[in-house]
Design a protein around this motif. Structure first.
Motif, PDB file in Angstrom:
ATOM      1  N   ARG A 118     -36.345  -8.448 -33.382  1.00 29.98           N
ATOM      2  CA  ARG A 118     -35.662  -9.883 -33.023  1.00 29.98           C
ATOM      3  C   ARG A 118     -35.447  -9.892 -31.675  1.00 29.98           C
ATOM      4  O   ARG A 118     -34.981  -8.981 -30.928  1.00 29.98           O
ATOM      5  N   ILE A 119     -35.648 -11.268 -30.811  1.00 33.44           N
ATOM      6  CA  ILE A 119     -35.474 -11.361 -29.439  1.00 33.44           C
ATOM      7  C   ILE A 119     -34.101 -12.121 -29.350  1.00 33.44           C
ATOM      8  O   ILE A 119     -34.063 -13.187 -30.072  1.00 33.44           O
ATOM      9  N   THR A 120     -33.177 -11.597 -28.849  1.00 28.87           N
ATOM     10  CA  THR A 120     -31.831 -12.451 -28.586  1.00 28.87           C
ATOM     11  C   THR A 120     -31.368 -12.382 -27.011  1.00 28.87           C
ATOM     12  O   THR A 120     -30.270 -12.530 -26.579  1.00 28.87           O
ATOM     13  N   THR A 121     -32.552 -11.996 -26.282  1.00 24.97           N
ATOM     14  CA  THR A 121     -32.123 -11.819 -24.895  1.00 24.97           C
ATOM     15  C   THR A 121     -31.833 -13.365 -24.249  1.00 24.97           C
ATOM     16  O   THR A 121     -32.544 -14.279 -24.449  1.00 24.97           O
ATOM     17  N   LYS A 122     -30.798 -13.491 -23.527  1.00 22.09           N
ATOM     18  CA  LYS A 122     -30.234 -14.866 -22.940  1.00 22.09           C
ATOM     19  C   LYS A 122     -30.920 -14.976 -21.693  1.00 22.09           C
ATOM     20  O   LYS A 122     -31.492 -14.205 -20.994  1.00 22.09           O
ATOM     21  N   ASN A 123     -30.883 -16.216 -21.359  1.00 21.70           N
ATOM     22  CA  ASN A 123     -31.500 -16.723 -20.026  1.00 21.70           C
ATOM     23  C   ASN A 123     -30.743 -16.165 -19.016  1.00 21.70           C
ATOM     24  O   ASN A 123     -30.341 -17.198 -17.982  1.00 21.70           O
ATOM     25  N   ILE A 124     -30.507 -15.106 -18.636  1.00 29.73           N
ATOM     26  CA  ILE A 124     -29.601 -14.480 -17.533  1.00 29.73           C
ATOM     27  C   ILE A 124     -30.462 -14.977 -16.135  1.00 29.73           C
ATOM     28  O   ILE A 124     -29.786 -14.980 -15.104  1.00 29.73           O
ATOM     29  N   GLU A 125     -31.930 -14.892 -16.078  1.00 33.02           N
ATOM     30  CA  GLU A 125     -32.578 -15.380 -14.814  1.00 33.02           C
ATOM     31  C   GLU A 125     -32.620 -16.863 -14.489  1.00 33.02           C
ATOM     32  O   GLU A 125     -33.270 -17.276 -13.789  1.00 33.02           O
ATOM     33  N   SER A 126     -31.926 -17.623 -15.380  1.00 36.57           N
ATOM     34  CA  SER A 126     -31.668 -19.240 -15.210  1.00 36.57           C
ATOM     35  C   SER A 126     -33.199 -19.771 -15.156  1.00 36.57           C
ATOM     36  O   SER A 126     -33.622 -20.717 -14.366  1.00 36.57           O
ATOM     37  N   ASN A 127     -34.195 -19.228 -16.008  1.00 35.13           N
ATOM     38  CA  ASN A 127     -35.787 -19.822 -16.252  1.00 35.13           C
ATOM     39  C   ASN A 127     -35.439 -21.325 -16.698  1.00 35.13           C
ATOM     40  O   ASN A 127     -34.601 -21.715 -17.508  1.00 35.13           O
ATOM     41  N   LYS A 128     -36.193 -22.020 -15.982  1.00 41.86           N
ATOM     42  CA  LYS A 128     -36.102 -23.448 -16.191  1.00 41.86           C
ATOM     43  C   LYS A 128     -37.170 -24.014 -17.086  1.00 41.86           C
ATOM     44  O   LYS A 128     -37.303 -25.127 -17.449  1.00 41.86           O
ATOM     45  N   ASN A 129     -38.017 -23.258 -17.409  1.00 31.76           N
ATOM     46  CA  ASN A 129     -39.135 -23.853 -18.351  1.00 31.76           C
ATOM     47  C   ASN A 129     -38.755 -23.677 -19.882  1.00 31.76           C
ATOM     48  O   ASN A 129     -38.781 -22.716 -20.580  1.00 31.76           O
ATOM     49  N   VAL A 130     -38.185 -24.645 -20.239  1.00 32.70           N
ATOM     50  CA  VAL A 130     -37.699 -24.923 -21.565  1.00 32.70           C
ATOM     51  C   VAL A 130     -39.051 -25.103 -22.150  1.00 32.70           C
ATOM     52  O   VAL A 130     -39.761 -26.374 -22.117  1.00 32.70           O
ATOM     53  N   LEU A 131     -39.236 -24.541 -23.279  1.00 40.33           N
ATOM     54  CA  LEU A 131     -40.180 -24.834 -24.298  1.00 40.33           C
ATOM     55  C   LEU A 131     -39.762 -25.537 -25.617  1.00 40.33           C
ATOM     56  O   LEU A 131     -38.752 -25.512 -26.226  1.00 40.33           O
ATOM     57  N   THR A 132     -40.792 -26.056 -26.235  1.00 40.89           N
ATOM     58  CA  THR A 132     -40.697 -26.732 -27.504  1.00 40.89           C
ATOM     59  C   THR A 132     -41.862 -26.266 -28.426  1.00 40.89           C
ATOM     60  O   THR A 132     -42.876 -25.975 -27.972  1.00 40.89           O
ATOM     61  N   ILE A 133     -41.937 -26.229 -29.854  1.00 39.01           N
ATOM     62  CA  ILE A 133     -42.961 -25.985 -30.755  1.00 39.01           C
ATOM     63  C   ILE A 133     -43.730 -27.143 -30.906  1.00 39.01           C
ATOM     64  O   ILE A 133     -42.903 -28.182 -31.621  1.00 39.01           O
ATOM     65  N   SER A 134     -44.941 -27.315 -30.635  1.00 38.13           N
ATOM     66  CA  SER A 134     -45.677 -28.475 -31.066  1.00 38.13           C
ATOM     67  C   SER A 134     -46.936 -28.006 -32.114  1.00 38.13           C
ATOM     68  O   SER A 134     -47.455 -26.838 -31.858  1.00 38.13           O
ATOM     69  N   ALA A 135     -47.103 -28.919 -33.025  1.00 33.89           N
ATOM     70  CA  ALA A 135     -48.212 -28.326 -34.104  1.00 33.89           C
ATOM     71  C   ALA A 135     -49.520 -28.040 -33.583  1.00 33.89           C
ATOM     72  O   ALA A 135     -50.425 -27.318 -33.717  1.00 33.89           O
ATOM     73  N   GLN A 136     -49.787 -29.046 -32.347  1.00 30.83           N
ATOM     74  CA  GLN A 136     -51.138 -29.033 -31.741  1.00 30.83           C
ATOM     75  C   GLN A 136     -51.085 -28.108 -30.812  1.00 30.83           C
ATOM     76  O   GLN A 136     -52.177 -27.197 -30.328  1.00 30.83           O
ATOM     77  N   TYR A 137     -50.016 -27.927 -29.885  1.00 30.09           N
ATOM     78  CA  TYR A 137     -50.327 -27.030 -28.522  1.00 30.09           C
ATOM     79  C   TYR A 137     -49.272 -25.973 -28.769  1.00 30.09           C
ATOM     80  O   TYR A 137     -49.423 -25.023 -27.919  1.00 30.09           O
TER      81      TYR A 137
END
Length: 294
Positions: A118-137
Motif C-alpha cells: 500500500r502507498i501512503t507516502t504524503k506529498n512532502i515534495e509539494s507536487n502540483k500534478n493533481v490526478l483524477t481517475i477517468s474511465a477513458q484516460y
C-alpha cells in the motif's frame, strides 16, 4: 419542430446553421425552462450563401469527412470489443499461452496484499500534478481533464504516486459498478486524494499484466463480495482498506504474465493509434466548419 424547405443544398445549409449561425439562432430563442424557436424568428436570419454548385461541393466534402469519422469510430469500437473479448478469455483461462516446453505452470490465486504494498507516502515534495481517475484516460492530470484544478487548496497530505503505481477510486460510475482501478502511465509522478486506495506491485509482478487484468473488470467479483450492500455514501462504495487488500488475484507465472501483457498491449497500441487518427479528423472538421463559413 421547424421544417425548412429550401432550393439550396440542404446538407450545406445544415452545416451552415449548426456552425456559423448557431449563436444567432440561440439568441433568437425564447423561454426559461422550455426554449421556443418559431419559424417567424428563423425567417429573420440573414444568410450569406455561395452559389448552389459550390454548396454541393462543400457539402460533399464535409459529408465525406464526416463519413470517414464515423468509419473510424467503428474501427475503434471493433478493436475495443476485440481486446475485451481476449481479456475475458485469457483471464478466465479459456485461452492459455505456451512456452518452449509447450505449456506454462498452473495459475495461482494470490491475495492483493501478498503481491503489492500500500502507498501512503504524503506529498512532502509539494507536487502540483493533481490526478483524477477517468474511465477513458485512466489516471490523468486534473488540468488536462477539467482544464482546471478541482482539488483542495492544501494538497500536502495527498498521496504521492510514481509511474506504474495503481490507484483505486471507490466511486462507482458508468462501466465501473465496483469502482475503477487505474495505473499511472502518462506522468512520472502525481498526487491523488486520500479517498483513493493506492498500491504498488512487487518487482516480480508484471504491472502491465495487472493493468489489463483490472481493465478487464475480472476483479469486480471479488470487490462485490466485500462491498456492503446498500452502504453507499455519496457515490462511494463502503470498502475497508483491509478487505480491499484481501481480494484474490488470478496469477500466472512471470513469463506468461509477460506474454499476456505483450499480446494485449499490442492491441491497445493499435486502439491508441486509431484514436489519434480520429482526433486529427475531428480537429480538421472543426477547423473547416470554423473557416468555411467566415
Amino acid at each position: 419542430m421547424n421544417i425548412i424547405k429550401t432550393k439550396n443544398n440542404g446538407v450545406f445549409l445544415s452545416y451552415y446553421l449548426n456552425s456559423k449561425k448557431k449563436l444567432e439562432i440561440a439568441k433568437l430563442s425564447q423561454g426559461i425552462s422550455v426554449v421556443h424557436l418559431y419559424s417567424s424568428q428563423l425567417a429573420l436570419l440573414n444568410l450569406k450563401l455561395p452559389q448552389l454548385e459550390e454548396q454541393e461541393k462543400l457539402s460533399g466534402f464535409l459529408s465525406l469527412l464526416n463519413s470517414r469519422i464515423q468509419t473510424q469510430k467503428k474501427i475503434i469500437e471493433k478493436l475495443e470489443s476485440l481486446i475485451q473479448g481476449w481479456r475475458e478469455r485469457i483471464f478466465s483461462q479459456k485461452v492459455r499461452f505456451k512456452n518452449e516446453r509447450n505449456s506454462f505452470s498452473s495459475w495461482e490465486i494470490k491475495k492483493l496484499k501478498d503481491i503489492s504494498i500500500r502507498i501512503t507516502t504524503k506529498n512532502i515534495e509539494s507536487n502540483k500534478n493533481v490526478l483524477t481517475i477517468s474511465a477513458q484516460y485512466g489516471l490523468i492530470s486534473q488540468l488536462d481533464f477539467f482544464s482546471k484544478s478541482v482539488s483542495a487548496k492544501n494538497i500536502d497530505n495527498y498521496y504521492l504516486l510514481e509511474k506504474n503505481d495503481f490507484a483505486y477510486n471507490k466511486s462507482y460510475s458508468n462501466g465501473y459498478p465496483m469502482g475503477a482501478i487505474k495505473q499511472l502511465i502518462n506522468y512520472k509522478k502525481g498526487v491523488v486524494s486520500t479517498l483513493y486506495i493506492c498500491f504498488r506491485f512487487h518487482d516480480y509482478i508484471n504491472s502491465e499484466y495487472m493493468k489489463h487484468y483490472f481493465d478487464s473488470g475480472y476483479h469486480n467479483v471479488e470487490i462485490e463480495k466485500i462491498a456492503q450492500e446498500g452502504a453507499r455514501n455519496h457515490g462511494l462504495l463502503n470498502i475497508s482498506i483491509t478487505d480491499f487488500f484481501d481480494i484474490k488475484i488470478s496469477l500466472p507465472s512471470r513469463e506468461e504474465q509477460t506474454k499476456i501483457a505483450n499480446f494485449l498491449s499490442s492491441i491497445q497500441e493499435k486502439i491508441e493509434t486509431e484514436k489519434k487518427i480520429i482526433e486529427k479528423l475531428e480537429l480538421q472538421k472543426k477547423f473547416l466548419l470554423t473557416n468555411l463559413f467566415v
